[in-house]
Scaffold this motif. Structure first.
Motif, mmCIF file in Angstrom:
data_model
loop_
_atom_site.group_PDB
_atom_site.id
_atom_site.type_symbol
_atom_site.label_atom_id
_atom_site.label_comp_id
_atom_site.label_asym_id
_atom_site.label_seq_id
_atom_site.Cartn_x
_atom_site.Cartn_y
_atom_site.Cartn_z
ATOM 1 N N ALA A 62 21.648 27.634 70.131
ATOM 2 C CA ALA A 62 20.584 28.568 70.337
ATOM 3 C C ALA A 62 20.444 29.051 68.812
ATOM 4 O O ALA A 62 19.124 29.178 68.429
ATOM 5 N N LEU A 63 21.309 29.257 67.876
ATOM 6 C CA LEU A 63 21.030 29.659 66.472
ATOM 7 C C LEU A 63 19.980 28.320 65.691
ATOM 8 O O LEU A 63 19.219 28.881 65.051
ATOM 9 N N GLU A 74 24.862 37.006 68.011
ATOM 10 C CA GLU A 74 26.052 36.517 68.834
ATOM 11 C C GLU A 74 26.954 36.168 67.747
ATOM 12 O O GLU A 74 28.154 36.031 68.066
ATOM 13 N N LEU A 75 26.677 36.262 66.632
ATOM 14 C CA LEU A 75 27.662 36.041 65.376
ATOM 15 C C LEU A 75 28.628 37.204 65.373
ATOM 16 O O LEU A 75 28.546 38.444 65.754
ATOM 17 N N PRO A 76 30.013 36.774 65.034
ATOM 18 C CA PRO A 76 31.029 37.745 64.996
ATOM 19 C C PRO A 76 30.869 38.723 64.014
ATOM 20 O O PRO A 76 30.265 38.587 63.000
ATOM 21 N N TYR A 99 28.192 41.017 64.054
ATOM 22 C CA TYR A 99 26.824 41.374 63.989
ATOM 23 C C TYR A 99 26.540 41.916 65.366
ATOM 24 O O TYR A 99 27.048 41.689 66.323
ATOM 25 N N LEU A 159 24.550 35.337 54.668
ATOM 26 C CA LEU A 159 24.078 36.445 55.524
ATOM 27 C C LEU A 159 24.230 37.976 55.118
ATOM 28 O O LEU A 159 25.531 38.036 54.464
ATOM 29 N N ALA A 188 16.577 28.717 66.890
ATOM 30 C CA ALA A 188 15.988 29.689 66.677
ATOM 31 C C ALA A 188 15.490 29.580 65.011
ATOM 32 O O ALA A 188 14.346 30.071 64.668
ATOM 33 N N ARG A 228 35.033 32.892 59.547
ATOM 34 C CA ARG A 228 35.503 33.100 60.756
ATOM 35 C C ARG A 228 34.145 32.540 61.583
ATOM 36 O O ARG A 228 34.393 32.234 62.832
ATOM 37 N N ALA A 229 33.121 33.229 61.235
ATOM 38 C CA ALA A 229 31.856 32.990 62.043
ATOM 39 C C ALA A 229 31.750 31.379 62.130
ATOM 40 O O ALA A 229 31.185 30.866 63.302
ATOM 41 N N LYS A 255 25.812 28.595 71.752
ATOM 42 C CA LYS A 255 25.466 29.680 70.541
ATOM 43 C C LYS A 255 24.906 29.067 69.285
ATOM 44 O O LYS A 255 24.006 29.523 68.777
ATOM 45 N N TYR A 291 28.106 39.444 55.295
ATOM 46 C CA TYR A 291 29.115 38.291 55.475
ATOM 47 C C TYR A 291 29.524 38.115 54.014
ATOM 48 O O TYR A 291 29.033 37.985 52.870
ATOM 49 N N PHE A 332 34.195 30.157 64.556
ATOM 50 C CA PHE A 332 33.726 30.866 65.768
ATOM 51 C C PHE A 332 32.582 29.830 66.453
ATOM 52 O O PHE A 332 32.497 29.511 67.702
ATOM 53 N N LEU A 333 31.500 29.347 66.012
ATOM 54 C CA LEU A 333 30.526 28.742 66.088
ATOM 55 C C LEU A 333 30.927 27.423 66.872
ATOM 56 O O LEU A 333 30.309 26.677 67.509
ATOM 57 N N ALA A 343 19.672 35.056 68.314
ATOM 58 C CA ALA A 343 20.848 34.102 68.158
ATOM 59 C C ALA A 343 21.967 34.878 67.195
ATOM 60 O O ALA A 343 22.962 34.647 67.301
ATOM 61 N N LEU A 344 21.370 35.363 66.220
ATOM 62 C CA LEU A 344 22.226 36.080 65.232
ATOM 63 C C LEU A 344 23.166 37.144 65.924
ATOM 64 O O LEU A 344 24.134 37.040 65.189
#
Lengths: 206, 206
Positions: free
Chosen positions: A45-46, B18-20, B22, A19, A49, A29-30, A42, A22, A33-34, B15-16
């Motif tokens: 949802a991603l 929500e990523l840390p 972002y 991304l 999406a 980290r992400a 979340k 990133y 996090f997820l 959705a994106l």
């Protein structure tokens, strides 16, 4: 890393690393996090999406992203169909439309001319633009094509190339470019010199 | 935005977001980045990686993320099973293990004590830690529990709370904490004062 992370986690980190913005650490980290249980929705949802993107395609007329054959702008009967604004990207189109200043339709190129990146006229969608103009002339009484590329070397080159191609086929079609000038809300003192020079050159009568 | 973006694109941007790291603009950028035809395989990879997370679960012993009942570390017979290092997160565990300095097993808490965030002893997994220690004492001759929380107010509080809970049940079990001191590779001149104070207090004999 001394611990072999599970293949599923490694795959997630690697995919997130792609991304924009990133790198390895932020992707890690992400990923964690997820994965935290309280953020599973979340992640879901991603996931959903991304699955939903299968429905996204290009508008038949302007080539922006949409989910129907025509995008909401091209399908909008209140838009002036005799005006087409050529932009470099969907983001540019959104920015322009958010300014509420453009009453016509759009045509979205796939970027700008950039020989070093192998982006020639065919790659950025010139053939489709010419087809679109032809269609506009036949069906909608097209009056004007505005080239909305930025005032950068690539934006300039793209604008001049498009202008040349359009003028060659339809010498009488009005083709314009967004004006250069001072940005709104910024003191002249703090404006870059190229913008000031542009504003002087393109000065208008009051 | 004047243009209504397609629901599928809006969902992806949201959705994106929500990523840390972002926000709205970077999420929009990432969405269009992923939608570009030449990057579809990145979108597919991310989609597949997110689907793959369904296989991820917690290790029965140390509660790290893995795809089997036991993680590679807990299943590794070359690890010293009589030593358990308690960490705040999987990321901390990975950093510690990457230093190649810890020969034992781990136990991963769910964060640190933080009353303001409703993270009490039960939330961070103290009951599971006590169970794990019990099991270690019965089966592996557990000798030492190292608390590897950071030297921050929350890290300190967590370390002291864990120490109290463990000492109360097993007064003879050796419980230690990672040492404070100077970071490697940094001049003392540039080291923060709290680290210097820690290094003075915990100075060791040569």
């Amino acid at each position: 890393m001394a611990i072999e992370t599970s293949p599923a986690i490694s795959a997630l980190i690697k995919a997130l690393e792609e991304l924009p913005g990133y790198g390895p650490r932020s992707a890690q980290r992400a990923a964690f996090f997820l994965l935290a249980p309280e953020r599973r929705e979340k992640l879901e949802a991603l996931k959903k999406a991304l699955e939903g993107t299968a429905a996204i395609r290009r508008c038949r007329l302007c080539r922006t992203w949409c989910e129907a054959e025509l995008c909401p702008v091209c399908a909008d009967e209140k838009r002036d169909r005799s005006l087409i604004c050529v932009v470099e990207s969907v983001q540019d189109q959104m920015a322009l439309d958010a300014s509420l200043s453009w009453p016509g339709l759009y045509f979205v190129l796939s970027g700008r001319l950039s020989p070093l990146d192998n982006a020639g006229p065919a790659e950025i969608g010139l053939p489709q633009l010419l087809e679109r103009i032809e269609l506009g002339l036949c069906e909608d009484g097209l009056r004007e094509v505005v080239v909305a590329t930025s005032y950068t070397p690539e934006g300039d080159a793209t604008a001049y190339y498009l202008m040349g191609a359009v003028k060659k086929r339809w010498p009488d079609l009005r083709i314009t470019r967004l004006s250069r000038g001072l940005p709104s809300g910024l003191e002249i003192e703090y404006t870059d010199l190229a913008s000031i020079a542009g504003a002087v050159e393109d000065r208008r009568r009051l």
